[in-house]
Design a protein around this motif. Structure first.
Motif, mmCIF file in Angstrom:
data_model
loop_
_atom_site.group_PDB
_atom_site.id
_atom_site.type_symbol
_atom_site.label_atom_id
_atom_site.label_comp_id
_atom_site.label_asym_id
_atom_site.label_seq_id
_atom_site.Cartn_x
_atom_site.Cartn_y
_atom_site.Cartn_z
ATOM 1 N N ARG A 7 0.837 -1.209 0.000
ATOM 2 C CA ARG A 7 0.000 0.000 0.000
ATOM 3 C C ARG A 7 0.865 1.250 0.000
ATOM 4 N N GLU A 8 1.952 1.210 0.742
ATOM 5 C CA GLU A 8 2.848 2.365 0.785
ATOM 6 C C GLU A 8 3.451 2.628 -0.602
ATOM 7 N N HIS A 9 3.904 1.596 -1.271
ATOM 8 C CA HIS A 9 4.475 1.752 -2.612
ATOM 9 C C HIS A 9 3.414 2.239 -3.605
ATOM 10 N N ALA A 10 2.208 1.731 -3.474
ATOM 11 C CA ALA A 10 1.133 2.169 -4.359
ATOM 12 C C ALA A 10 0.813 3.648 -4.125
ATOM 13 N N PHE A 11 0.790 4.072 -2.870
ATOM 14 C CA PHE A 11 0.536 5.472 -2.550
ATOM 15 C C PHE A 11 1.643 6.360 -3.110
ATOM 16 N N GLU A 12 2.892 5.933 -2.941
ATOM 17 C CA GLU A 12 4.021 6.712 -3.456
ATOM 18 C C GLU A 12 3.962 6.819 -4.981
ATOM 19 N N ALA A 13 3.614 5.727 -5.641
ATOM 20 C CA ALA A 13 3.513 5.734 -7.103
ATOM 21 C C ALA A 13 2.392 6.655 -7.569
ATOM 22 N N LYS A 14 1.265 6.615 -6.867
ATOM 23 C CA LYS A 14 0.142 7.490 -7.223
ATOM 24 C C LYS A 14 0.512 8.943 -7.011
ATOM 25 N N TYR A 15 1.181 9.239 -5.909
ATOM 26 C CA TYR A 15 1.600 10.601 -5.634
ATOM 27 C C TYR A 15 2.542 11.104 -6.727
ATOM 28 N N ALA A 16 3.509 10.300 -7.096
ATOM 29 C CA ALA A 16 4.462 10.682 -8.148
ATOM 30 C C ALA A 16 3.736 10.910 -9.471
ATOM 31 N N HIS A 17 2.790 10.053 -9.794
ATOM 32 C CA HIS A 17 2.013 10.199 -11.025
ATOM 33 C C HIS A 17 1.193 11.479 -10.998
ATOM 34 N N ASP A 18 0.528 11.740 -9.875
ATOM 35 C CA ASP A 18 -0.291 12.948 -9.748
ATOM 36 C C ASP A 18 0.561 14.212 -9.883
#
Length: 105
Positions: A7-18
């Motif tokens: 979940r942490e990696h997914a959140f970081e990836a989403k943040y970077a994408h956003d």
């Protein structure tokens, strides 16, 4: 790897994408603003595109929109007020975001 790590990696990836999408939308908005201003100055074609690129580059001088506002308002030399430039940019931002989303879709 634990569920928490996933979940942490997914959140970081989403943040970077956003953040990347926001950056692209701001750059696209600055380009559209530059093209609009170029039209007011009588520039067309390659000259208008070159001016729009100058506007995009001006956004790297400082955080926020004030650097772009100073450039465009100064270059327009009274053809549009700073408030009109702000209003135009605000009106162009939704279009810029839509264009970026469609480019990446």
């Amino acid at each position: 790897m634990t569920t928490f790590d996933d979940r942490e990696h997914a959140f970081e990836a989403k943040y970077a994408h956003d953040e990347e999408m926001q950056f692209k939308a701001q750059a696209r908005c600055n380009k559209l603003l530059g093209l609009w201003a170029a039209g007011l100055m009588g520039k067309t074609g390659a000259d208008a595109e070159a001016y729009a690129l100058e506007v995009i580059k001006s956004d790297f001088e400082e955080a926020g929109f004030e650097d772009v506002l100073r450039k465009v308002s100064g270059d327009l030399q009274g053809r549009a007020s700073a408030d009109e430039v702000r209003e135009k940019r605000a009106a162009l931002l939704p279009d810029a975001k839509a264009q970026v989303l469609s480019d990446n879709g």
